[in-house]
Design a protein around this motif. Sequence first.
Motif, PDB file in Angstrom:
ATOM      1  N   GLU A  70     -45.337   6.622 -51.309  1.00 15.28           N
ATOM      2  CA  GLU A  70     -44.005   7.028 -51.364  1.00 15.28           C
ATOM      3  C   GLU A  70     -42.937   6.002 -51.697  1.00 15.28           C
ATOM      4  O   GLU A  70     -41.917   6.611 -52.397  1.00 15.28           O
ATOM      5  CB  GLU A  70     -43.857   7.524 -50.057  1.00 15.28           C
ATOM      6  CG  GLU A  70     -44.278   8.717 -49.308  1.00 15.28           C
ATOM      7  CD  GLU A  70     -44.043   9.361 -48.218  1.00 15.28           C
ATOM      8  OE1 GLU A  70     -42.620   9.469 -47.973  1.00 15.28           O
ATOM      9  OE2 GLU A  70     -44.427   9.522 -47.457  1.00 15.28           O
ATOM     10  N   SER A  72     -43.237   3.954 -54.264  1.00 16.97           N
ATOM     11  CA  SER A  72     -43.501   3.739 -55.614  1.00 16.97           C
ATOM     12  C   SER A  72     -43.369   5.120 -56.435  1.00 16.97           C
ATOM     13  O   SER A  72     -43.537   5.118 -57.651  1.00 16.97           O
ATOM     14  CB  SER A  72     -44.903   3.303 -55.922  1.00 16.97           C
ATOM     15  OG  SER A  72     -45.038   1.999 -55.407  1.00 16.97           O
ATOM     16  N   ARG A  73     -42.847   6.042 -55.715  1.00 15.04           N
ATOM     17  CA  ARG A  73     -42.487   7.365 -56.480  1.00 15.04           C
ATOM     18  C   ARG A  73     -41.396   7.235 -57.544  1.00 15.04           C
ATOM     19  O   ARG A  73     -40.472   6.488 -57.266  1.00 15.04           O
ATOM     20  CB  ARG A  73     -42.512   8.527 -55.784  1.00 15.04           C
ATOM     21  CG  ARG A  73     -43.880   8.755 -54.944  1.00 15.04           C
ATOM     22  CD  ARG A  73     -43.789  10.047 -54.061  1.00 15.04           C
ATOM     23  NE  ARG A  73     -45.178   9.930 -53.124  1.00 15.04           N
ATOM     24  CZ  ARG A  73     -45.553  10.521 -52.323  1.00 15.04           C
ATOM     25  NH1 ARG A  73     -44.825  11.268 -51.720  1.00 15.04           N
ATOM     26  NH2 ARG A  73     -46.829  10.269 -51.793  1.00 15.04           N
ATOM     27  N   LYS A  74     -41.255   8.286 -58.398  1.00 24.85           N
ATOM     28  CA  LYS A  74     -40.035   8.241 -59.271  1.00 24.85           C
ATOM     29  C   LYS A  74     -40.065   7.184 -60.242  1.00 24.85           C
ATOM     30  O   LYS A  74     -38.975   6.873 -61.044  1.00 24.85           O
ATOM     31  CB  LYS A  74     -38.651   8.196 -58.703  1.00 24.85           C
ATOM     32  CG  LYS A  74     -38.558   9.421 -57.574  1.00 24.85           C
ATOM     33  CD  LYS A  74     -38.679  10.764 -58.115  1.00 24.85           C
ATOM     34  CE  LYS A  74     -38.250  11.701 -57.303  1.00 24.85           C
ATOM     35  NZ  LYS A  74     -38.579  13.163 -57.622  1.00 24.85           N
ATOM     36  N   LEU A  75     -40.987   6.367 -60.311  1.00 25.87           N
ATOM     37  CA  LEU A  75     -41.267   5.498 -61.449  1.00 25.87           C
ATOM     38  C   LEU A  75     -41.954   5.825 -62.562  1.00 25.87           C
ATOM     39  O   LEU A  75     -42.518   5.042 -63.472  1.00 25.87           O
ATOM     40  CB  LEU A  75     -41.858   4.132 -60.789  1.00 25.87           C
ATOM     41  CG  LEU A  75     -41.267   3.403 -59.658  1.00 25.87           C
ATOM     42  CD1 LEU A  75     -41.980   2.396 -59.059  1.00 25.87           C
ATOM     43  CD2 LEU A  75     -40.032   2.935 -60.171  1.00 25.87           C
ATOM     44  N   GLY A  76     -42.525   6.930 -62.812  1.00 26.47           N
ATOM     45  CA  GLY A  76     -43.671   7.403 -63.764  1.00 26.47           C
ATOM     46  C   GLY A  76     -44.943   7.320 -63.572  1.00 26.47           C
ATOM     47  O   GLY A  76     -45.676   7.361 -64.538  1.00 26.47           O
ATOM     48  N   SER A  79     -47.000  10.491 -63.611  1.00 26.13           N
ATOM     49  CA  SER A  79     -47.185  10.823 -64.973  1.00 26.13           C
ATOM     50  C   SER A  79     -47.999  10.100 -65.893  1.00 26.13           C
ATOM     51  O   SER A  79     -48.945  10.846 -66.647  1.00 26.13           O
ATOM     52  CB  SER A  79     -45.735  11.027 -65.874  1.00 26.13           C
ATOM     53  OG  SER A  79     -44.851  11.930 -64.961  1.00 26.13           O
ATOM     54  N   ALA A 106     -46.974  18.909 -54.822  1.00 26.10           N
ATOM     55  CA  ALA A 106     -46.218  18.724 -56.159  1.00 26.10           C
ATOM     56  C   ALA A 106     -46.717  19.908 -57.190  1.00 26.10           C
ATOM     57  O   ALA A 106     -46.696  19.545 -58.467  1.00 26.10           O
ATOM     58  CB  ALA A 106     -46.786  17.279 -56.705  1.00 26.10           C
ATOM     59  N   PHE A 109     -44.220  19.274 -60.304  1.00 27.36           N
ATOM     60  CA  PHE A 109     -44.496  18.064 -61.186  1.00 27.36           C
ATOM     61  C   PHE A 109     -45.736  18.453 -61.923  1.00 27.36           C
ATOM     62  O   PHE A 109     -45.591  18.257 -63.313  1.00 27.36           O
ATOM     63  CB  PHE A 109     -45.053  17.037 -60.003  1.00 27.36           C
ATOM     64  CG  PHE A 109     -45.903  15.773 -60.767  1.00 27.36           C
ATOM     65  CD1 PHE A 109     -44.963  14.931 -61.492  1.00 27.36           C
ATOM     66  CD2 PHE A 109     -47.192  15.626 -60.463  1.00 27.36           C
ATOM     67  CE1 PHE A 109     -45.604  13.708 -61.925  1.00 27.36           C
ATOM     68  CE2 PHE A 109     -47.901  14.687 -61.408  1.00 27.36           C
ATOM     69  CZ  PHE A 109     -47.159  13.769 -61.935  1.00 27.36           C
ATOM     70  N   LYS A 112     -44.273  20.611 -64.769  1.00 22.62           N
ATOM     71  CA  LYS A 112     -43.511  19.926 -65.790  1.00 22.62           C
ATOM     72  C   LYS A 112     -44.350  19.508 -66.641  1.00 22.62           C
ATOM     73  O   LYS A 112     -43.997  19.289 -67.875  1.00 22.62           O
ATOM     74  CB  LYS A 112     -42.771  19.066 -65.018  1.00 22.62           C
ATOM     75  CG  LYS A 112     -41.692  18.163 -65.798  1.00 22.62           C
ATOM     76  CD  LYS A 112     -40.955  17.023 -64.952  1.00 22.62           C
ATOM     77  CE  LYS A 112     -41.822  15.984 -64.851  1.00 22.62           C
ATOM     78  NZ  LYS A 112     -41.175  14.786 -64.128  1.00 22.62           N
TER      79      LYS A 112
END
Length: 138
Positions: A70, A72-76, A79, A106, A109, A112
């Motif tokens: 959690e 470290s999320r939104k760091l790509g 993806s 997700a 996610f 996307k």
Amino acid sequence: MNYHLERVASESDEYGFVRNQLIAYNLKNVDASYDFINFIVKNESQKIIGGLLSRQFGEGIFIEMLWVDEGSRKLGLGSRLLEEIEQAGRQQDVKLIYLDTFSFQAPDFYKKHGFEVFGTLEDFPVQGCTKYFLKKTL
């Protein structure tokens, strides 16, 4: 025939035996490869902060789990893990990647990233939740 039924942990030798027997049966009946393709992400302290666990059978890869810590999320990282499994799939001539996810996880996610829903289970695992089954053609 007498038999004894017992519950076993997924880390047990018995679990591995049953899994390997089914894999052997599948490979005997289908001319296809079978392999595990797994990736982990570590931070500068060598702590695992993400990972993707999957298995390839023939021309498909099933993503069993994709997890990112959690903090470290939104760091790509998620993806990047998807990019890696797609690249590995293309190198193995895989035609399809598929997975399942819950409404509280997700689904957006994955959409996307080009995955499309091909099935749902409403009110699973509990009332108000949905389990989504998604696929992406490579």
